[in-house]
Write a protein that holds these residues in place. Sequence first.
Motif, PDB file in Angstrom:
ATOM      1  N   GLY A   1       0.816  -1.210   0.000  1.00  0.00           N
ATOM      2  CA  GLY A   1       0.000   0.000   0.000  1.00  0.00           C
ATOM      3  C   GLY A   1       0.850   1.261   0.000  1.00  0.00           C
ATOM      4  N   ARG A   2       1.864   1.293   0.852  1.00  0.00           N
ATOM      5  CA  ARG A   2       2.750   2.463   0.927  1.00  0.00           C
ATOM      6  C   ARG A   2       3.561   2.618  -0.359  1.00  0.00           C
ATOM      7  NH1 ARG A   2       3.846   0.497   6.217  1.00  0.00           N
ATOM      8  NH2 ARG A   2       5.890  -0.176   5.508  1.00  0.00           N
ATOM      9  N   ILE A   3       4.100   1.519  -0.840  1.00  0.00           N
ATOM     10  CA  ILE A   3       4.902   1.573  -2.066  1.00  0.00           C
ATOM     11  C   ILE A   3       4.031   1.974  -3.255  1.00  0.00           C
ATOM     12  CG2 ILE A   3       6.204   0.163  -3.717  1.00  0.00           C
ATOM     13  CD1 ILE A   3       7.319  -1.361  -1.266  1.00  0.00           C
ATOM     14  N   GLY A   4       2.805   1.466  -3.296  1.00  0.00           N
ATOM     15  CA  GLY A   4       1.890   1.796  -4.386  1.00  0.00           C
ATOM     16  C   GLY A   4       1.573   3.282  -4.453  1.00  0.00           C
ATOM     17  N   VAL A   5       1.316   3.888  -3.305  1.00  0.00           N
ATOM     18  CA  VAL A   5       1.059   5.330  -3.275  1.00  0.00           C
ATOM     19  C   VAL A   5       2.301   6.092  -3.737  1.00  0.00           C
ATOM     20  CG1 VAL A   5       0.613   7.301  -1.759  1.00  0.00           C
ATOM     21  CG2 VAL A   5      -0.735   5.221  -1.504  1.00  0.00           C
ATOM     22  N   ALA A   6       3.470   5.682  -3.258  1.00  0.00           N
ATOM     23  CA  ALA A   6       4.718   6.331  -3.658  1.00  0.00           C
ATOM     24  C   ALA A   6       4.936   6.192  -5.171  1.00  0.00           C
ATOM     25  CB  ALA A   6       5.897   5.746  -2.888  1.00  0.00           C
ATOM     26  N   MET A   7       4.641   5.017  -5.717  1.00  0.00           N
ATOM     27  CA  MET A   7       4.781   4.803  -7.163  1.00  0.00           C
ATOM     28  C   MET A   7       3.865   5.749  -7.937  1.00  0.00           C
ATOM     29  SD  MET A   7       4.974   0.611  -7.343  1.00  0.00           S
ATOM     30  CE  MET A   7       4.334   0.552  -8.998  1.00  0.00           C
ATOM     31  N   HIS A   8       2.627   5.876  -7.467  1.00  0.00           N
ATOM     32  CA  HIS A   8       1.648   6.720  -8.147  1.00  0.00           C
ATOM     33  C   HIS A   8       2.133   8.174  -8.175  1.00  0.00           C
ATOM     34  CE1 HIS A   8      -2.763   6.859  -9.346  1.00  0.00           C
ATOM     35  NE2 HIS A   8      -2.305   8.064  -9.572  1.00  0.00           N
ATOM     36  N   TYR A   9       2.577   8.675  -7.036  1.00  0.00           N
ATOM     37  CA  TYR A   9       3.036  10.067  -6.974  1.00  0.00           C
ATOM     38  C   TYR A   9       4.341  10.266  -7.744  1.00  0.00           C
ATOM     39  CZ  TYR A   9      -0.738  11.080  -3.792  1.00  0.00           C
ATOM     40  OH  TYR A   9      -1.981  11.248  -3.254  1.00  0.00           O
ATOM     41  N   ALA A  10       5.233   9.301  -7.709  1.00  0.00           N
ATOM     42  CA  ALA A  10       6.479   9.400  -8.467  1.00  0.00           C
ATOM     43  C   ALA A  10       6.182   9.424  -9.968  1.00  0.00           C
ATOM     44  CB  ALA A  10       7.413   8.242  -8.124  1.00  0.00           C
ATOM     45  N   PHE A  11       5.261   8.593 -10.403  1.00  0.00           N
ATOM     46  CA  PHE A  11       4.854   8.556 -11.810  1.00  0.00           C
ATOM     47  C   PHE A  11       4.275   9.907 -12.223  1.00  0.00           C
ATOM     48  CE2 PHE A  11       1.662   7.262 -15.108  1.00  0.00           C
ATOM     49  CZ  PHE A  11       2.560   6.892 -16.082  1.00  0.00           C
ATOM     50  N   GLY A  12       3.410  10.470 -11.376  1.00  0.00           N
ATOM     51  CA  GLY A  12       2.827  11.777 -11.661  1.00  0.00           C
ATOM     52  C   GLY A  12       3.882  12.865 -11.720  1.00  0.00           C
ATOM     53  N   ALA A  13       4.855  12.809 -10.817  1.00  0.00           N
ATOM     54  CA  ALA A  13       5.928  13.807 -10.808  1.00  0.00           C
ATOM     55  C   ALA A  13       6.761  13.715 -12.085  1.00  0.00           C
ATOM     56  CB  ALA A  13       6.820  13.617  -9.580  1.00  0.00           C
ATOM     57  N   VAL A  14       7.073  12.514 -12.504  1.00  0.00           N
ATOM     58  CA  VAL A  14       7.842  12.323 -13.737  1.00  0.00           C
ATOM     59  C   VAL A  14       7.059  12.865 -14.941  1.00  0.00           C
ATOM     60  CG1 VAL A  14       8.728  10.567 -15.338  1.00  0.00           C
ATOM     61  CG2 VAL A  14       9.240  10.414 -12.895  1.00  0.00           C
ATOM     62  N   LEU A  15       5.754  12.599 -14.974  1.00  0.00           N
ATOM     63  CA  LEU A  15       4.938  13.105 -16.083  1.00  0.00           C
ATOM     64  C   LEU A  15       4.876  14.627 -16.072  1.00  0.00           C
ATOM     65  CD1 LEU A  15       2.005  10.541 -16.053  1.00  0.00           C
ATOM     66  CD2 LEU A  15       3.855  10.715 -17.717  1.00  0.00           C
ATOM     67  N   GLY A  16       4.763  15.215 -14.881  1.00  0.00           N
ATOM     68  CA  GLY A  16       4.744  16.670 -14.771  1.00  0.00           C
ATOM     69  C   GLY A  16       6.047  17.296 -15.237  1.00  0.00           C
ATOM     70  N   ILE A  17       7.155  16.704 -14.860  1.00  0.00           N
ATOM     71  CA  ILE A  17       8.466  17.198 -15.287  1.00  0.00           C
ATOM     72  C   ILE A  17       8.615  17.041 -16.800  1.00  0.00           C
ATOM     73  CG2 ILE A  17      10.955  16.740 -15.163  1.00  0.00           C
ATOM     74  CD1 ILE A  17      10.418  16.011 -12.140  1.00  0.00           C
ATOM     75  N   ALA A  18       8.188  15.907 -17.322  1.00  0.00           N
ATOM     76  CA  ALA A  18       8.269  15.686 -18.777  1.00  0.00           C
ATOM     77  C   ALA A  18       7.436  16.725 -19.518  1.00  0.00           C
ATOM     78  CB  ALA A  18       7.796  14.277 -19.113  1.00  0.00           C
ATOM     79  N   TYR A  19       6.259  17.027 -19.024  1.00  0.00           N
ATOM     80  CA  TYR A  19       5.385  18.022 -19.653  1.00  0.00           C
ATOM     81  C   TYR A  19       6.068  19.386 -19.663  1.00  0.00           C
ATOM     82  CZ  TYR A  19       0.979  20.389 -20.805  1.00  0.00           C
ATOM     83  OH  TYR A  19      -0.020  21.120 -21.402  1.00  0.00           O
ATOM     84  N   GLN A  20       6.776  19.722 -18.597  1.00  0.00           N
ATOM     85  CA  GLN A  20       7.496  20.996 -18.520  1.00  0.00           C
ATOM     86  C   GLN A  20       8.576  21.072 -19.596  1.00  0.00           C
ATOM     87  OE1 GLN A  20       7.304  23.884 -16.929  1.00  0.00           O
ATOM     88  NE2 GLN A  20       9.293  24.655 -17.549  1.00  0.00           N
TER      89      GLN A  20
END
Length: 159
Positions: A52-71
């Motif tokens: 559960g903890r790792i899954g949430v971290a994965m989700h937020y890390a994925f979102g952060a990577v996508l946000g940086i890529a969009y920038q």
Amino acid sequence: AAMHVFRSVWEDIVSQDSRHSIFGFNHEADVNAARLGYELLFEQALAEEQAGRIGVAMHYAFGAVLGIAYQFIRPPVRSDVALGAFLWLCADEVPMAVSGISDPFAKSAASHASAFAAHLIFGAVTGYMTRLLQPGQQLEQESICLKKNKTDAGRDMSQ
């Protein structure tokens, strides 16, 4: 963070009914995604609490990577809503169902609609932050605010 706030409010509204939880952004998806990734990488099982903890971290890390890529990609036509809709379909609905992480048919229409809304929020916040972080953008916004304040002050004096 905006998606997390939306998730918390949504889950309070639906009273933790798993059929209505946000598809692809709930405890079940977090646990299953973490377990799948962990088993592929390390060839061993992962306990639910850790998953559960790792899954949430994965989700937020994925979102952060996508946000940086969009920038950095800076598409010629930017539509924050289109980014959110694209991510909902291509990074959530389809992969979650195809990988077996979550069963789309076990969820309600409200579950899928809330996932769509959460991704639109992500797109809007990502787009706003992207524009805010562009060089000179902050100065331009401050200049607009100063001009508006001077205009408003001039109107007040003439009345």
